[in-house]
Write a protein that holds these residues in place. Structure first.
Motif, PDB file in Angstrom:
ATOM      1  N   TRP A 108      18.804 -12.008 -14.556  1.00 44.76           N
ATOM      2  CA  TRP A 108      18.869 -11.462 -15.913  1.00 44.76           C
ATOM      3  C   TRP A 108      17.579 -10.780 -16.326  1.00 44.76           C
TER       4      TRP A 108
ATOM      5  N   SER B 197      21.686  -7.875 -19.447  1.00 47.00           N
ATOM      6  CA  SER B 197      21.668  -9.138 -20.192  1.00 47.00           C
ATOM      7  C   SER B 197      22.346  -8.969 -21.545  1.00 47.00           C
TER       8      SER B 197
ATOM      9  N   TRP C 204      18.740 -17.178 -20.833  1.00 47.34           N
ATOM     10  CA  TRP C 204      19.238 -15.800 -20.898  1.00 47.34           C
ATOM     11  C   TRP C 204      19.252 -15.314 -22.334  1.00 47.34           C
TER      12      TRP C 204
END
Length: 190
Positions: A109, A116, A180
């Motif tokens: 990511w 993302s 993330w």
């Protein structure tokens, strides 16, 4: 005199150009999602970003919905393949495989902020679009099998008979999703 359409599959340079324009469209759509959200994705914006005509987009994907599904499928496939490849580097060492999986998930990511953002847009939209859920929910996708398998192997190898590999994998998944999300919200400090 009317020319007949060639119904043969594209080969050689034509196939390369077809794949190149398809990739341009997907990348432009990811960028559009990252900058405008899923509701702000328009074929016109994709045309401008990709340099590809509306006709070419329709030829590749038929509809915007198909295009969005293909974008999600592309990101999901790349993600799952990266995690599986990392974990498979250490077939007899689940601890090292587990570390490789986690590092790969974090680095995957970080490699593309726009991907993302697109991933999280699809994750949010999966609440109302059931087609997205199997592709972007770790517990619904093939991705979840990797940490469950590694946790199971670690528990067996370590003799941890009371360990709950599925619960541990769920916790790991939640933690990584937090990373993330932090990356999407704070890209400059992640």
């Amino acid at each position: 005199m009317k020319q007949q359409k060639n119904s043969k599959p594209a080969t050689g340079a034509r196939q390369v150009n077809k794949e190149k324009s398809r990739r341009q469209i997907i990348e432009a759509t990811v960028s559009c999602i990252a900058n405008h959200g899923l509701s702000g994705v328009t074929v016109t914006r994709i045309c401008v970003l990709s340099g590809v005509s509306r006709g070419m987009i329709n030829a590749h994907f038929i509809s915007k919905d198909n295009l969005l599904l293909e974008v999600l499928r592309s990101i999901s496939t790349d993600y799952i393949e990266a995690v599986e490849a990392a974990a498979s580097q250490f077939p007899n060492d689940p601890a090292r495989a587990f570390v490789a999986e986690i590092e790969t998930e974090i680095n995957f990511w970080k490699r593309s902020y726009e991907e993302s953002c697109a991933w999280f847009a699809f994750r949010a939209e999966s609440l109302s679009n059931p087609e997205y859920l199997p592709l972007c929910s770790p517990r619904e996708s093939d991705l979840y099998a990797v940490p469950v398998r590694l946790c199971t192997e670690l528990a067996e190898q370590g003799g941890y008979s009371k360990a709950q590999p599925e619960l541990i994998a769920r916790g790991l998944t939640a933690m990584l999703e937090g990373f993330w999300f932090d990356h999407v919200c704070n890209p400059n400090t992640f």
